[in-house]
Each structure stands twice: as C-alpha cells, then as structure tokens.
Scaffold this motif. Sequence first.
Motif, PDB file in Angstrom:
ATOM      1  N   GLU A   1      54.063  80.579  -2.558  1.00  0.00           N
ATOM      2  CA  GLU A   1      53.610  79.241  -2.188  1.00  0.00           C
ATOM      3  C   GLU A   1      52.757  79.275  -0.921  1.00  0.00           C
ATOM      4  OE1 GLU A   1      55.579  74.925  -0.900  1.00  0.00           O
ATOM      5  OE2 GLU A   1      56.869  76.601  -1.513  1.00  0.00           O
ATOM      6  N   SER A   2      53.087  80.177  -0.001  1.00  0.00           N
ATOM      7  CA  SER A   2      52.369  80.237   1.268  1.00  0.00           C
ATOM      8  C   SER A   2      50.895  80.573   1.057  1.00  0.00           C
ATOM      9  CB  SER A   2      53.016  81.267   2.196  1.00  0.00           C
ATOM     10  OG  SER A   2      52.818  82.590   1.726  1.00  0.00           O
ATOM     11  N   GLU A   3      50.600  81.458   0.113  1.00  0.00           N
ATOM     12  CA  GLU A   3      49.207  81.803  -0.134  1.00  0.00           C
ATOM     13  C   GLU A   3      48.395  80.585  -0.574  1.00  0.00           C
ATOM     14  OE1 GLU A   3      48.250  85.738  -1.914  1.00  0.00           O
ATOM     15  OE2 GLU A   3      50.349  85.654  -2.536  1.00  0.00           O
ATOM     16  N   GLN A   4      48.943  79.836  -1.518  1.00  0.00           N
ATOM     17  CA  GLN A   4      48.238  78.652  -2.003  1.00  0.00           C
ATOM     18  C   GLN A   4      48.072  77.617  -0.897  1.00  0.00           C
ATOM     19  OE1 GLN A   4      46.612  77.981  -4.749  1.00  0.00           O
ATOM     20  NE2 GLN A   4      46.108  75.972  -3.917  1.00  0.00           N
ATOM     21  N   PHE A   5      49.118  77.465  -0.100  1.00  0.00           N
ATOM     22  CA  PHE A   5      49.090  76.489   0.997  1.00  0.00           C
ATOM     23  C   PHE A   5      47.948  76.792   1.961  1.00  0.00           C
ATOM     24  CE2 PHE A   5      50.365  75.262   5.311  1.00  0.00           C
ATOM     25  CZ  PHE A   5      50.698  73.930   5.146  1.00  0.00           C
ATOM     26  N   PHE A   6      47.863  78.022   2.433  1.00  0.00           N
ATOM     27  CA  PHE A   6      46.843  78.353   3.425  1.00  0.00           C
ATOM     28  C   PHE A   6      45.446  78.377   2.819  1.00  0.00           C
ATOM     29  CE2 PHE A   6      50.628  79.851   5.688  1.00  0.00           C
ATOM     30  CZ  PHE A   6      50.399  79.250   6.921  1.00  0.00           C
ATOM     31  N   ARG A   7      45.321  78.791   1.566  1.00  0.00           N
ATOM     32  CA  ARG A   7      44.003  78.729   0.915  1.00  0.00           C
ATOM     33  C   ARG A   7      43.512  77.284   0.827  1.00  0.00           C
ATOM     34  NH1 ARG A   7      45.867  82.861  -2.689  1.00  0.00           N
ATOM     35  NH2 ARG A   7      46.438  81.260  -4.216  1.00  0.00           N
ATOM     36  N   SER A   8      44.433  76.366   0.516  1.00  0.00           N
ATOM     37  CA  SER A   8      44.035  74.961   0.384  1.00  0.00           C
ATOM     38  C   SER A   8      43.580  74.369   1.709  1.00  0.00           C
ATOM     39  CB  SER A   8      45.190  74.133  -0.191  1.00  0.00           C
ATOM     40  OG  SER A   8      46.219  73.950   0.752  1.00  0.00           O
ATOM     41  N   HIS A   9      44.008  74.987   2.806  1.00  0.00           N
ATOM     42  CA  HIS A   9      43.616  74.491   4.130  1.00  0.00           C
ATOM     43  C   HIS A   9      42.488  75.314   4.747  1.00  0.00           C
ATOM     44  CE1 HIS A   9      46.456  71.220   4.569  1.00  0.00           C
ATOM     45  NE2 HIS A   9      47.385  71.987   4.060  1.00  0.00           N
ATOM     46  N   GLY A  10      41.842  76.154   3.942  1.00  0.00           N
ATOM     47  CA  GLY A  10      40.623  76.802   4.392  1.00  0.00           C
ATOM     48  C   GLY A  10      40.767  78.207   4.912  1.00  0.00           C
TER      49      GLY A  10
END
Length: 364
Positions: free
Chosen positions: A154-163
């Motif tokens: 989940e952390s990967e998707q979270f940080f990708r979504s924030h740039g």
Amino acid sequence: MSVLDPANTPAAPAVTAEGEAFPSAPRRLHYIDVPAPEPGQSVPIAAGVRWARIPLPLDLNHINVWLIETGDGCIVVDTGMAASIGKDAWENIEREYLSRQPLRGVFVTHIHPDHIGLAKWLQERFGVPVFTSRRTDELALSMWSGRAKAAFNESEQFFRSHGMTDEVQIRAMFRPERFARLTSGMPHVEQFVADEDVLHWGAGEWTALETDGHAEGHLCLSNPALRLLISGDQVLPTISSNISFMFGNGDPNPLGSYLSSLQRLRALAEDTLVLPAHGVPFRGLRHRIDDLTGHHLEQLDKLAALCAEPKLVMDVLPFMFRRELKDLHLFLAIGEALAHLEYLVHAGRVRRELVAGRVTYVAL
C-alpha cells in the motif's frame, strides 16, 4: 528545585526524526536545574519519580524514561529502542536502582520504536506486565503480522499518488522487517489503558490522557496532586513533534487531533512540571502549547496561500522545510505536509482532487 537561568537554557537540537527543531523564546520556559542523568543512571526529579536516560542510535541520541515508585518497586514509562547501547543502559539501571526498587511494570506511551522498542525485552527480563492503549497494541500487532506485507504494498501506491517516483527508496523505508529490527518483539499487554483511566501506583494517582496526533493511541500521564505531566512526544521543549498523515491512517485528520489534544493539556495547572520524552523537564506548559499551536497555524496559512493553484505535496515541501530532505526525513516531511493539507481539507479551505492518478490540493 531551582530553575535554570533562561539565558543558559539548552540550545535547540538539530532536526531529528521526531520533528523540526522549534524552541520557544527565552524566558517562556523554565528548565529544572537538575543535570541530565548519564546513560544507565537515574536521578530524583519529583516526589516518587526518577529520571533516567536511555541512549538511542539516532541523531536524537536519547529518550527520557521515568521510574514511578509504587511502594514495593517501580513502574517505568517508556523503554528505548532495541539496540545494544539501550540494553547496556538498562542493565546499569538494574544494578544502580532496580536491585533496590524492583521493576513491577512497563508503561508504553505510544507505538514508535524508541518508546516500545525494549518493552518485550524488559517484560521477559523482569517478568512484569506491560500497559498501553488498545490502539498502540493494535498498531504493534499489525507490524508483526501478515498485515505488514499488505501495508508495504500500500505504501508504494500511496507515495506514487502523491508524486514520489523513487520506488527503491520507498521499499527501503517501509519494508516490514525495518520496524521489527528496531524492537525486541511483540510484548504481551496485560492491561489496556483507556482515556481518563486512573492508575493507582503507590501513594499517587496518575490519570491517562489519550492525546492523538503524533501517534494514534498516544497516552500522557497526569498527576494533578503533584502537578506533573509525563508528556511522551506530545509536548517537547525544543522540537515540534512530527504530525503525519500516512497510508493506513485510522485518523483522517491527525493535525486536528493534535491541536485539540494540546488545548486539552493546556487546561492543566499552570505550574505543571512537564516530563518530556526528549529534552529537559520544564515548566511553562501553556506557553509551550501556545508556541506550538501558533507554529502550526502559520504553516496552515502558508499552505492555503500556496494552493491558489493545484499543488502536489512534493510541490509544497520546499516552502515548509527550507533544508535538504532525504531518507527518513523526506518521508516524515511528506507526512507532515500531508497532515497540514488534510487539515485544510477538513476545514473547508482546500479541495483534494485526483487527476491522472495524482492527488493535488487546490484552495477553495
């Protein structure tokens, strides 16, 4: 006990993993004139309370732990991190003090490794119960269970979504074994402590105050009769504690929770002696809370103005943190900026938008 001359109060530390260096102005806080104990030593700080320091293998090189006398021994508040220097310090404390006042329990203020890291080790070494909030126990269990792998993904998707696009750095920071390496394992919690529970330790009564924001389930301990507050990381004398919005947050508005909790603590007696997890004990709780609150309100106004045009969280970092950000400090800065942006969303000042898989924030 006397107080230090404000002109000679401790200088602000460097920026640490706990948060930004942010000291109050001279004369607003009055530090206790008791030299900080050496690692593995303890000194009396108030009636029935001793102050000890456990070294940390971090830029913030210590955590304060508090030994509360119970009549037949003592309860320790917080533990330090699972590192050889921490265990060595505890073995010295055992020889110097616990041989006369046996350890009867371990109280953990919150989930962060410098606070819970040696709880299991102490529990097994001394055969004592561990006390903490139910939420802290839930968070700890998630770190040592199969849910940690799901959170890692989940952390990967979270940080990708924030740039943020550096997947290697994300993986290095949030791999499940990282937390486990900083702790001695999952302690068995024998008593969950809830908000406003009164703990009868020796002749004293300590009231638990759940103060969210820095960490979900964070507990402070207040002793109104002695005018003492064990503040954990909620109120620190020279650091603005990190308040982060992250993946998996149970609290949708951690900065709102933090500011509310500060106002709750502000209602304590004006001459309360604050026993913080880092730094030197001090009086001036209301001044410190006002300074911390004002600091966050200034950051909120700055961000609201910046978001006149849509912004990714990565866009606002240079305006909030005027220094190079890398490794853990980068991730904490992202979490801190997001906590402020999400506060503005809840306040109706900023709108969150999802555009092509990226989360942006724009002022209303």
